[in-house]
Design a protein around this motif. Structure first.
Motif, PDB file in Angstrom:
ATOM      1  N   PRO A 276       0.750  -0.683   0.255  1.00  0.00           N
ATOM      2  CA  PRO A 276       0.088  -0.535   0.151  1.00  0.00           C
ATOM      3  C   PRO A 276       0.852   1.228  -0.186  1.00  0.00           C
ATOM      4  CG  PRO A 276      -0.582  -1.725   1.179  1.00  0.00           C
ATOM      5  CD  PRO A 276       0.655  -2.238   1.268  1.00  0.00           C
ATOM      6  N   LEU A 277       2.047   1.006   0.356  1.00  0.00           N
ATOM      7  CA  LEU A 277       2.658   2.536   0.547  1.00  0.00           C
ATOM      8  C   LEU A 277       3.110   3.387  -0.875  1.00  0.00           C
ATOM      9  CD1 LEU A 277       3.832   4.252   2.376  1.00  0.00           C
ATOM     10  CD2 LEU A 277       5.846   3.001   2.925  1.00  0.00           C
ATOM     11  N   PHE A 278       3.537   1.682  -1.253  1.00  0.00           N
ATOM     12  CA  PHE A 278       4.203   2.049  -2.792  1.00  0.00           C
ATOM     13  C   PHE A 278       3.262   2.414  -3.992  1.00  0.00           C
ATOM     14  CE2 PHE A 278       5.594   0.718  -6.714  1.00  0.00           C
ATOM     15  CZ  PHE A 278       6.700   1.298  -7.264  1.00  0.00           C
ATOM     16  N   VAL A 279       1.958   1.549  -3.823  1.00  0.00           N
ATOM     17  CA  VAL A 279       0.752   1.945  -4.298  1.00  0.00           C
ATOM     18  C   VAL A 279       0.507   3.724  -3.885  1.00  0.00           C
ATOM     19  CG1 VAL A 279      -1.509   1.842  -4.769  1.00  0.00           C
ATOM     20  CG2 VAL A 279      -0.332   0.118  -4.695  1.00  0.00           C
ATOM     21  N   GLU A 280       0.591   4.620  -2.236  1.00  0.00           N
ATOM     22  CA  GLU A 280       0.206   5.332  -2.471  1.00  0.00           C
ATOM     23  C   GLU A 280       1.115   6.870  -2.746  1.00  0.00           C
ATOM     24  OE1 GLU A 280       0.406   8.461   1.706  1.00  0.00           O
ATOM     25  OE2 GLU A 280       0.486   6.254   2.334  1.00  0.00           O
ATOM     26  N   LEU A 281       3.017   5.925  -3.005  1.00  0.00           N
ATOM     27  CA  LEU A 281       3.742   7.019  -4.323  1.00  0.00           C
ATOM     28  C   LEU A 281       3.448   6.846  -5.157  1.00  0.00           C
ATOM     29  CD1 LEU A 281       6.491   8.416  -3.932  1.00  0.00           C
ATOM     30  CD2 LEU A 281       7.902   6.242  -4.547  1.00  0.00           C
ATOM     31  N   SER A 282       3.353   5.797  -6.025  1.00  0.00           N
ATOM     32  CA  SER A 282       3.007   5.669  -7.296  1.00  0.00           C
ATOM     33  C   SER A 282       1.736   6.766  -7.343  1.00  0.00           C
ATOM     34  CB  SER A 282       2.759   4.489  -8.156  1.00  0.00           C
ATOM     35  OG  SER A 282       3.496   3.808  -7.551  1.00  0.00           O
ATOM     36  N   ASP A 283       0.393   7.024  -7.155  1.00  0.00           N
ATOM     37  CA  ASP A 283      -0.577   7.905  -7.359  1.00  0.00           C
ATOM     38  C   ASP A 283      -0.641   8.860  -6.747  1.00  0.00           C
ATOM     39  OD1 ASP A 283      -1.549   5.274  -7.924  1.00  0.00           O
ATOM     40  OD2 ASP A 283      -3.217   5.314  -5.909  1.00  0.00           O
ATOM     41  N   ARG A 284       0.984   8.700  -6.105  1.00  0.00           N
ATOM     42  CA  ARG A 284       0.796  10.686  -5.586  1.00  0.00           C
ATOM     43  C   ARG A 284       1.388  11.295  -6.471  1.00  0.00           C
ATOM     44  NH1 ARG A 284      -1.013  15.115  -4.962  1.00  0.00           N
ATOM     45  NH2 ARG A 284       0.482  16.587  -4.533  1.00  0.00           N
ATOM     46  N   CYS A 285       2.676  10.387  -7.321  1.00  0.00           N
ATOM     47  CA  CYS A 285       3.613  10.883  -8.834  1.00  0.00           C
ATOM     48  C   CYS A 285       2.657  10.778  -9.774  1.00  0.00           C
ATOM     49  CB  CYS A 285       4.431   9.755  -8.958  1.00  0.00           C
ATOM     50  SG  CYS A 285       5.540   9.300  -7.563  1.00  0.00           S
ATOM     51  N   LEU A 286       1.575   9.789 -10.059  1.00  0.00           N
ATOM     52  CA  LEU A 286       0.319  10.289 -10.803  1.00  0.00           C
ATOM     53  C   LEU A 286      -0.570  11.861 -10.560  1.00  0.00           C
ATOM     54  CD1 LEU A 286      -0.194   6.945 -11.783  1.00  0.00           C
ATOM     55  CD2 LEU A 286       1.059   8.432 -13.539  1.00  0.00           C
ATOM     56  N   GLN A 287      -0.451  12.391  -9.442  1.00  0.00           N
ATOM     57  CA  GLN A 287      -1.494  12.945  -9.065  1.00  0.00           C
ATOM     58  C   GLN A 287      -0.212  14.455  -9.619  1.00  0.00           C
ATOM     59  OE1 GLN A 287      -2.577  13.006  -5.548  1.00  0.00           O
ATOM     60  NE2 GLN A 287      -4.449  11.091  -6.109  1.00  0.00           N
ATOM     61  N   ILE A 288       0.995  14.177  -9.726  1.00  0.00           N
ATOM     62  CA  ILE A 288       1.787  15.796  -9.507  1.00  0.00           C
ATOM     63  C   ILE A 288       1.723  16.029 -10.667  1.00  0.00           C
ATOM     64  CG2 ILE A 288       3.579  17.213  -8.944  1.00  0.00           C
ATOM     65  CD1 ILE A 288       4.138  15.293  -6.354  1.00  0.00           C
ATOM     66  N   VAL A 289       2.075  14.999 -12.050  1.00  0.00           N
ATOM     67  CA  VAL A 289       2.973  14.905 -12.982  1.00  0.00           C
ATOM     68  C   VAL A 289       1.053  15.380 -13.779  1.00  0.00           C
ATOM     69  CG1 VAL A 289       4.878  13.983 -13.388  1.00  0.00           C
ATOM     70  CG2 VAL A 289       2.759  12.952 -14.092  1.00  0.00           C
ATOM     71  N   GLU A 290       0.791  14.679 -13.563  1.00  0.00           N
ATOM     72  CA  GLU A 290      -0.848  15.000 -14.718  1.00  0.00           C
ATOM     73  C   GLU A 290      -1.994  16.208 -13.458  1.00  0.00           C
ATOM     74  OE1 GLU A 290      -3.198  11.413 -13.753  1.00  0.00           O
ATOM     75  OE2 GLU A 290      -2.477  10.682 -15.167  1.00  0.00           O
ATOM     76  N   LYS A 291      -1.533  17.208 -12.980  1.00  0.00           N
ATOM     77  CA  LYS A 291      -2.126  18.297 -12.179  1.00  0.00           C
ATOM     78  C   LYS A 291      -1.756  19.747 -13.311  1.00  0.00           C
ATOM     79  CE  LYS A 291      -1.939  19.648  -8.617  1.00  0.00           C
ATOM     80  NZ  LYS A 291      -1.512  19.540  -6.882  1.00  0.00           N
ATOM     81  N   ASN A 292      -2.999  20.159 -14.025  1.00  0.00           N
ATOM     82  CA  ASN A 292      -2.864  21.205 -14.428  1.00  0.00           C
ATOM     83  C   ASN A 292      -2.846  23.129 -14.091  1.00  0.00           C
ATOM     84  OD1 ASN A 292      -2.164  19.699 -16.938  1.00  0.00           O
ATOM     85  ND2 ASN A 292      -5.024  19.339 -17.164  1.00  0.00           N
TER      86      ASN A 292
END
Length: 143
Positions: free
Chosen positions: A126-142
């Motif tokens: 779950p900790l790695f999934v949290e990191l992955s999700d957060r990275c995607l949110q950051i790079v996809e944010k407009n």
């Protein structure tokens, strides 16, 4: 899709270590070197980078790869470098990466022989999934 910078006939598989042009074969490499067209890139000293402990250090100017080298040429879903830089500025990511369990997990991924298998295993954490999700949110944010 890219073509060889020397013969313009094949898909390049290699990159000149000095000037970084792409070529497809040993023959093209020899032609490139023989024609004195190789212009080595000037090595610049990168700006200091702050680590998680707040200390500054210079990243080696002799890195053997670039972000472009890691991505397949036929990959269409690339993240622009400008958006990737957002990851380095995120305090939330810095906080996540202070977790010793996550740091150990990342080190084991880096050391794994089969990165694909290691990522599949890490995605169960779950900790790695949290990191992955957060990275995607950051790079996809407009912005």
């Amino acid at each position: 899709m890219q073509i060889c910078n020397v013969c313009s006939g094949e898909t390049p598989k290699y990159r000149c270590p000095a000037c970084r042009i792409r070529y497809c074969s040993l023959s093209c490499y020899k032609t490139h070197k023989a024609n004195d067209t190789c212009q080595p890139l000037k090595q610049s000293v990168p700006p200091p980078v702050q680590d998680l402990n707040g200390a500054y250090s210079n990243v080696s100017a002799e890195d053997p790869w670039t972000v472009e080298d890691l991505l397949d040429d036929d990959q269409t879903d690339k993240v622009p470098l400008q958006r990737l830089r957002r990851l380095g500025k995120s305090e939330e990511l810095r906080e996540l990466l202070r977790n010793p369990h996550l740091r150990q997990l990342m080190s084991s991924l880096d050391a794994a022989d089969s990165k694909a298998d290691a990522i599949k295993t890490a995605m169960q954490e779950p900790l790695f999934v949290e990191l992955s999700d957060r990275c995607l949110q950051i790079v996809e944010k407009n912005y």
